[in-house]
Design an enzyme around this catalytic site. Sequence first.
Site, mmCIF file in Angstrom:
data_model
loop_
_atom_site.group_PDB
_atom_site.id
_atom_site.type_symbol
_atom_site.label_atom_id
_atom_site.label_comp_id
_atom_site.label_asym_id
_atom_site.label_seq_id
_atom_site.Cartn_x
_atom_site.Cartn_y
_atom_site.Cartn_z
ATOM 1 N N LYS A 44 -52.100 12.354 -0.228
ATOM 2 C CA LYS A 44 -53.232 13.268 -0.121
ATOM 3 C C LYS A 44 -53.469 14.510 0.250
ATOM 4 O O LYS A 44 -54.511 14.648 0.044
ATOM 5 C CB LYS A 44 -53.514 12.008 0.787
ATOM 6 C CG LYS A 44 -53.767 10.365 0.758
ATOM 7 C CD LYS A 44 -54.372 9.179 1.993
ATOM 8 C CE LYS A 44 -54.175 9.236 2.575
ATOM 9 N NZ LYS A 44 -52.761 8.737 2.695
ATOM 10 N N ARG A 61 -60.867 4.947 5.296
ATOM 11 C CA ARG A 61 -59.809 3.394 5.520
ATOM 12 C C ARG A 61 -59.891 2.260 5.643
ATOM 13 O O ARG A 61 -59.146 1.111 5.485
ATOM 14 C CB ARG A 61 -59.036 4.352 6.822
ATOM 15 C CG ARG A 61 -57.780 5.067 5.965
ATOM 16 C CD ARG A 61 -57.106 5.541 7.735
ATOM 17 N NE ARG A 61 -55.247 5.775 7.186
ATOM 18 C CZ ARG A 61 -55.504 7.234 7.337
ATOM 19 N NH1 ARG A 61 -55.895 7.619 6.879
ATOM 20 N NH2 ARG A 61 -54.136 7.484 7.054
ATOM 21 N N ARG A 64 -40.174 13.922 6.165
ATOM 22 C CA ARG A 64 -41.198 14.991 6.813
ATOM 23 C C ARG A 64 -40.889 15.868 7.187
ATOM 24 O O ARG A 64 -40.988 15.149 8.248
ATOM 25 C CB ARG A 64 -42.325 14.393 6.245
ATOM 26 C CG ARG A 64 -43.308 15.150 6.868
ATOM 27 C CD ARG A 64 -45.207 15.012 6.996
ATOM 28 N NE ARG A 64 -45.344 13.803 7.179
ATOM 29 C CZ ARG A 64 -46.596 13.360 6.281
ATOM 30 N NH1 ARG A 64 -47.255 13.482 5.707
ATOM 31 N NH2 ARG A 64 -46.624 11.732 7.326
ATOM 32 N N ARG A 93 -43.514 14.881 12.483
ATOM 33 C CA ARG A 93 -45.088 14.046 13.442
ATOM 34 C C ARG A 93 -44.743 13.234 14.213
ATOM 35 O O ARG A 93 -44.026 11.819 13.671
ATOM 36 C CB ARG A 93 -46.474 13.649 11.715
ATOM 37 C CG ARG A 93 -47.037 14.816 11.708
ATOM 38 C CD ARG A 93 -47.932 14.416 10.389
ATOM 39 N NE ARG A 93 -48.216 12.920 10.509
ATOM 40 C CZ ARG A 93 -48.811 12.393 10.214
ATOM 41 N NH1 ARG A 93 -49.476 12.921 8.668
ATOM 42 N NH2 ARG A 93 -49.845 11.176 9.444
#
Length: 218
Positions: A16, A91, A130, A163
Amino acid sequence: MRAQVLIFLGAPGAGKGTQATEASKEFGIPQISTGEILREAVARRMPLGLAAKAKMEQGELVPDEVVCGIVEDRVSRTDCRNGFILDGFPRTVAQAVFLDDMLERRGLGKPLVVNLQVESDVLLKRLTGRRTCPVCGKIYNIYFSPPRQDELCDVDGTPLQSRADDNEGSIRRRLEAYERQTRPLIDYYRERTLLHETDGNREPPVIARDLAGELRYS
Ligand code: ADP
Protein backbone atom coordinates in the site's frame (compact mmCIF):
# COMPACT_ATOMS: atom_id res chain seq x y z
CA MET A 1 -8.94 10.54 -12.18
CA ARG A 2 -12.52 11.63 -11.43
CA ALA A 3 -12.39 10.75 -7.71
CA GLN A 4 -10.54 13.19 -5.49
CA VAL A 5 -9.80 10.62 -2.82
CA LEU A 6 -7.94 7.39 -3.45
CA ILE A 7 -7.74 4.63 -0.85
CA PHE A 8 -5.24 1.76 -0.88
CA LEU A 9 -6.62 -1.33 0.80
CA GLY A 10 -4.71 -4.54 1.43
CA ALA A 11 -3.08 -6.79 4.02
CA PRO A 12 0.13 -5.77 5.82
CA GLY A 13 2.91 -6.17 3.25
CA ALA A 14 0.56 -5.80 0.27
CA GLY A 15 2.46 -2.73 -0.93
CA LYS A 16 0.00 0.00 0.00
CA GLY A 17 2.71 2.46 1.00
CA THR A 18 4.79 1.87 -2.13
CA GLN A 19 1.84 2.27 -4.49
CA ALA A 20 0.44 5.24 -2.58
CA THR A 21 3.78 7.05 -2.97
CA GLU A 22 3.77 6.42 -6.73
CA ALA A 23 0.13 7.47 -7.11
CA SER A 24 0.81 10.63 -5.10
CA LYS A 25 3.49 11.64 -7.64
CA GLU A 26 1.33 10.60 -10.58
CA PHE A 27 -1.79 12.54 -9.53
CA GLY A 28 -0.12 15.38 -7.59
CA ILE A 29 -2.09 14.91 -4.38
CA PRO A 30 -0.63 14.17 -0.92
CA GLN A 31 -0.27 10.71 0.60
CA ILE A 32 -1.56 10.20 4.12
CA SER A 33 -0.18 7.12 5.85
CA THR A 34 -1.60 6.58 9.33
CA GLY A 35 1.16 4.02 10.08
CA GLU A 36 3.87 6.59 9.18
CA ILE A 37 2.21 9.34 11.22
CA LEU A 38 1.97 7.01 14.21
CA ARG A 39 5.59 5.82 13.86
CA GLU A 40 6.76 9.41 13.73
CA ALA A 41 4.75 10.23 16.87
CA VAL A 42 6.41 7.26 18.61
CA ALA A 43 9.91 8.32 17.48
CA ARG A 44 9.35 11.88 18.70
CA ARG A 45 7.85 10.65 21.99
CA MET A 46 4.68 12.64 21.40
CA PRO A 47 1.65 11.87 23.64
CA LEU A 48 -0.11 10.34 20.64
CA GLY A 49 2.87 8.03 20.13
CA LEU A 50 2.98 6.96 23.76
CA ALA A 51 -0.66 5.92 23.57
CA ALA A 52 -0.14 3.96 20.35
CA LYS A 53 3.31 2.39 20.84
CA ALA A 54 2.35 -0.78 22.72
CA LYS A 55 -0.54 -1.57 20.37
CA MET A 56 1.65 -1.12 17.31
CA GLU A 57 4.49 -3.25 18.60
CA GLN A 58 2.05 -6.01 19.46
CA GLY A 59 0.55 -5.83 15.99
CA GLU A 60 -2.86 -4.69 17.19
CA LEU A 61 -4.90 -1.80 15.83
CA VAL A 62 -4.76 1.59 17.50
CA PRO A 63 -8.26 2.71 18.69
CA ASP A 64 -10.57 4.11 15.99
CA GLU A 65 -11.03 7.50 17.66
CA VAL A 66 -7.25 8.04 17.73
CA VAL A 67 -6.69 7.31 14.02
CA CYS A 68 -9.87 9.11 12.94
CA GLY A 69 -8.59 12.19 14.79
CA ILE A 70 -5.22 11.92 13.01
CA VAL A 71 -6.89 11.73 9.60
CA GLU A 72 -9.31 14.61 10.25
CA ASP A 73 -6.40 16.80 11.40
CA ARG A 74 -4.24 15.97 8.40
CA VAL A 75 -7.05 16.40 5.88
CA SER A 76 -7.79 19.88 7.31
CA ARG A 77 -4.48 21.16 5.92
CA THR A 78 -4.70 23.17 2.71
CA ASP A 79 -2.64 20.75 0.59
CA CYS A 80 -5.56 18.27 0.85
CA ARG A 81 -8.23 20.60 -0.53
CA ASN A 82 -8.08 19.05 -4.03
CA GLY A 83 -7.90 15.50 -2.77
CA PHE A 84 -5.52 13.01 -1.14
CA ILE A 85 -4.44 9.39 -0.99
CA LEU A 86 -5.03 7.23 2.07
CA ASP A 87 -2.66 4.38 2.89
CA GLY A 88 -3.53 2.26 5.93
CA PHE A 89 -6.87 3.98 6.58
CA PRO A 90 -9.67 2.95 6.92
CA ARG A 91 -8.88 -0.36 8.59
CA THR A 92 -12.20 -1.05 10.32
CA VAL A 93 -15.83 -0.61 9.29
CA ALA A 94 -16.20 2.13 11.93
CA GLN A 95 -13.32 4.03 10.30
CA ALA A 96 -14.92 3.62 6.85
CA VAL A 97 -18.22 5.02 8.15
CA PHE A 98 -16.36 7.96 9.71
CA LEU A 99 -14.55 8.57 6.41
CA ASP A 100 -17.80 8.54 4.38
CA ASP A 101 -19.20 11.19 6.69
CA MET A 102 -16.01 13.26 6.60
CA LEU A 103 -15.84 13.23 2.77
CA GLU A 104 -19.45 14.29 2.55
CA ARG A 105 -18.96 17.12 5.06
CA ARG A 106 -15.99 18.35 3.06
CA GLY A 107 -17.71 17.96 -0.33
CA LEU A 108 -15.03 15.57 -1.57
CA GLY A 109 -17.35 13.01 -3.18
CA LYS A 110 -16.96 9.23 -3.23
CA PRO A 111 -13.50 7.69 -2.92
CA LEU A 112 -11.94 5.25 -5.34
CA VAL A 113 -10.69 2.16 -3.51
CA VAL A 114 -7.84 0.03 -4.85
CA ASN A 115 -7.55 -3.42 -3.29
CA LEU A 116 -4.07 -4.92 -3.60
CA GLN A 117 -4.50 -8.69 -3.57
CA VAL A 118 -1.39 -10.62 -2.53
CA GLU A 119 -0.89 -14.31 -1.72
CA SER A 120 -0.07 -15.08 1.90
CA ASP A 121 3.39 -16.62 1.32
CA VAL A 122 4.44 -13.50 -0.60
CA LEU A 123 3.10 -11.29 2.22
CA LEU A 124 5.16 -13.18 4.80
CA LYS A 125 8.39 -12.82 2.82
CA ARG A 126 7.76 -9.14 2.21
CA LEU A 127 7.23 -8.52 5.92
CA THR A 128 9.98 -10.73 7.39
CA GLY A 129 12.48 -9.58 4.71
CA ARG A 130 11.77 -5.84 4.95
CA ARG A 131 14.71 -3.62 6.02
CA THR A 132 14.95 0.17 6.10
CA CYS A 133 17.86 2.58 6.23
CA PRO A 134 17.33 4.75 9.33
CA VAL A 135 19.26 7.61 7.69
CA CYS A 136 17.95 7.95 4.12
CA GLY A 137 14.73 5.92 4.42
CA LYS A 138 15.50 3.58 1.49
CA ILE A 139 13.58 0.31 1.77
CA TYR A 140 15.11 -3.09 0.95
CA ASN A 141 13.95 -6.67 1.10
CA ILE A 142 16.52 -9.38 1.80
CA TYR A 143 14.63 -11.80 -0.51
CA PHE A 144 13.49 -9.56 -3.36
CA SER A 145 15.70 -6.45 -3.40
CA PRO A 146 18.73 -7.02 -1.15
CA PRO A 147 21.42 -4.39 -0.54
CA ARG A 148 24.76 -4.99 -2.32
CA GLN A 149 26.45 -5.60 1.06
CA ASP A 150 24.64 -7.67 3.68
CA GLU A 151 22.45 -5.52 5.95
CA LEU A 152 24.11 -2.22 4.87
CA CYS A 153 22.49 0.64 2.94
CA ASP A 154 23.77 1.02 -0.66
CA VAL A 155 23.47 4.81 -0.46
CA ASP A 156 25.24 5.63 2.81
CA GLY A 157 26.52 2.34 4.28
CA THR A 158 24.32 2.64 7.40
CA PRO A 159 23.33 -0.67 9.08
CA LEU A 160 19.76 -1.46 8.03
CA GLN A 161 16.95 -1.86 10.56
CA SER A 162 13.74 -3.87 10.74
CA ARG A 163 10.54 -2.13 11.79
CA ALA A 164 9.73 -2.77 15.46
CA ASP A 165 6.56 -4.61 14.38
CA ASP A 166 8.21 -6.75 11.67
CA ASN A 167 8.90 -9.65 14.06
CA GLU A 168 7.20 -13.04 13.85
CA GLY A 169 4.65 -12.65 16.67
CA SER A 170 3.62 -9.18 15.65
CA ILE A 171 3.37 -10.09 11.97
CA ARG A 172 1.03 -12.97 12.86
CA ARG A 173 -1.20 -10.65 14.92
CA ARG A 174 -1.22 -7.97 12.19
CA LEU A 175 -2.36 -10.56 9.65
CA GLU A 176 -5.05 -11.76 12.09
CA ALA A 177 -6.21 -8.18 12.70
CA TYR A 178 -6.38 -7.71 8.93
CA GLU A 179 -8.53 -10.83 8.44
CA ARG A 180 -10.92 -9.99 11.24
CA GLN A 181 -11.18 -6.20 11.08
CA THR A 182 -10.03 -4.97 7.66
CA ARG A 183 -11.00 -7.66 5.14
CA PRO A 184 -14.74 -6.87 5.63
CA LEU A 185 -14.03 -3.50 4.01
CA ILE A 186 -13.60 -5.24 0.64
CA ASP A 187 -17.30 -6.11 0.68
CA TYR A 188 -18.18 -2.71 2.15
CA TYR A 189 -16.68 -0.92 -0.86
CA ARG A 190 -17.68 -3.56 -3.40
CA GLU A 191 -21.34 -3.14 -2.40
CA ARG A 192 -20.93 0.60 -2.98
CA THR A 193 -19.31 -0.12 -6.40
CA LEU A 194 -16.20 1.84 -5.43
CA LEU A 195 -13.78 -1.11 -5.50
CA HIS A 196 -11.01 -1.60 -8.03
CA GLU A 197 -9.15 -4.96 -7.71
CA THR A 198 -5.46 -5.23 -8.58
CA ASP A 199 -3.00 -8.12 -8.63
CA GLY A 200 -0.47 -7.05 -6.01
CA ASN A 201 1.81 -10.09 -6.51
CA ARG A 202 3.55 -8.34 -9.42
CA GLU A 203 6.67 -6.16 -9.30
CA PRO A 204 5.93 -2.72 -7.78
CA PRO A 205 6.79 -0.69 -10.94
CA VAL A 206 4.55 -2.95 -13.07
CA ILE A 207 1.61 -2.43 -10.69
CA ALA A 208 2.24 1.32 -10.54
CA ARG A 209 2.27 1.63 -14.34
CA ASP A 210 -0.93 -0.38 -14.69
CA LEU A 211 -2.71 1.58 -11.99
CA ALA A 212 -1.66 4.96 -13.37
CA GLY A 213 -3.26 4.02 -16.69
CA GLU A 214 -6.40 2.48 -15.24
CA LEU A 215 -7.09 5.13 -12.61
CA ARG A 216 -6.64 8.01 -15.01
CA TYR A 217 -9.87 6.97 -16.70
CA SER A 218 -11.86 5.80 -13.63
P1 ADP B 1 1.19 -2.56 7.93
O1 ADP B 1 0.08 -2.31 6.93
O2 ADP B 1 2.44 -3.10 7.29
O3 ADP B 1 0.79 -3.35 9.13
P2 ADP B 1 1.16 0.30 8.73
O4 ADP B 1 2.38 1.13 8.64
O5 ADP B 1 0.02 0.66 7.84
O6 ADP B 1 1.70 -1.17 8.49
O7 ADP B 1 0.62 0.29 10.24
C1 ADP B 1 1.43 -0.04 11.34
C2 ADP B 1 0.59 -0.11 12.62
O8 ADP B 1 0.02 1.17 12.90
C3 ADP B 1 -0.60 -1.06 12.58
O9 ADP B 1 -0.25 -2.40 12.89
C4 ADP B 1 -1.51 -0.43 13.66
O10 ADP B 1 -1.09 -0.74 14.97
C5 ADP B 1 -1.29 1.05 13.45
N1 ADP B 1 -2.28 1.62 12.50
C6 ADP B 1 -2.00 2.19 11.30
N2 ADP B 1 -3.12 2.59 10.69
C7 ADP B 1 -4.15 2.27 11.50
C8 ADP B 1 -5.57 2.40 11.44
N3 ADP B 1 -6.18 2.96 10.38
N4 ADP B 1 -6.31 1.94 12.48
C9 ADP B 1 -5.74 1.40 13.56
N5 ADP B 1 -4.43 1.22 13.69
C10 ADP B 1 -3.61 1.65 12.68
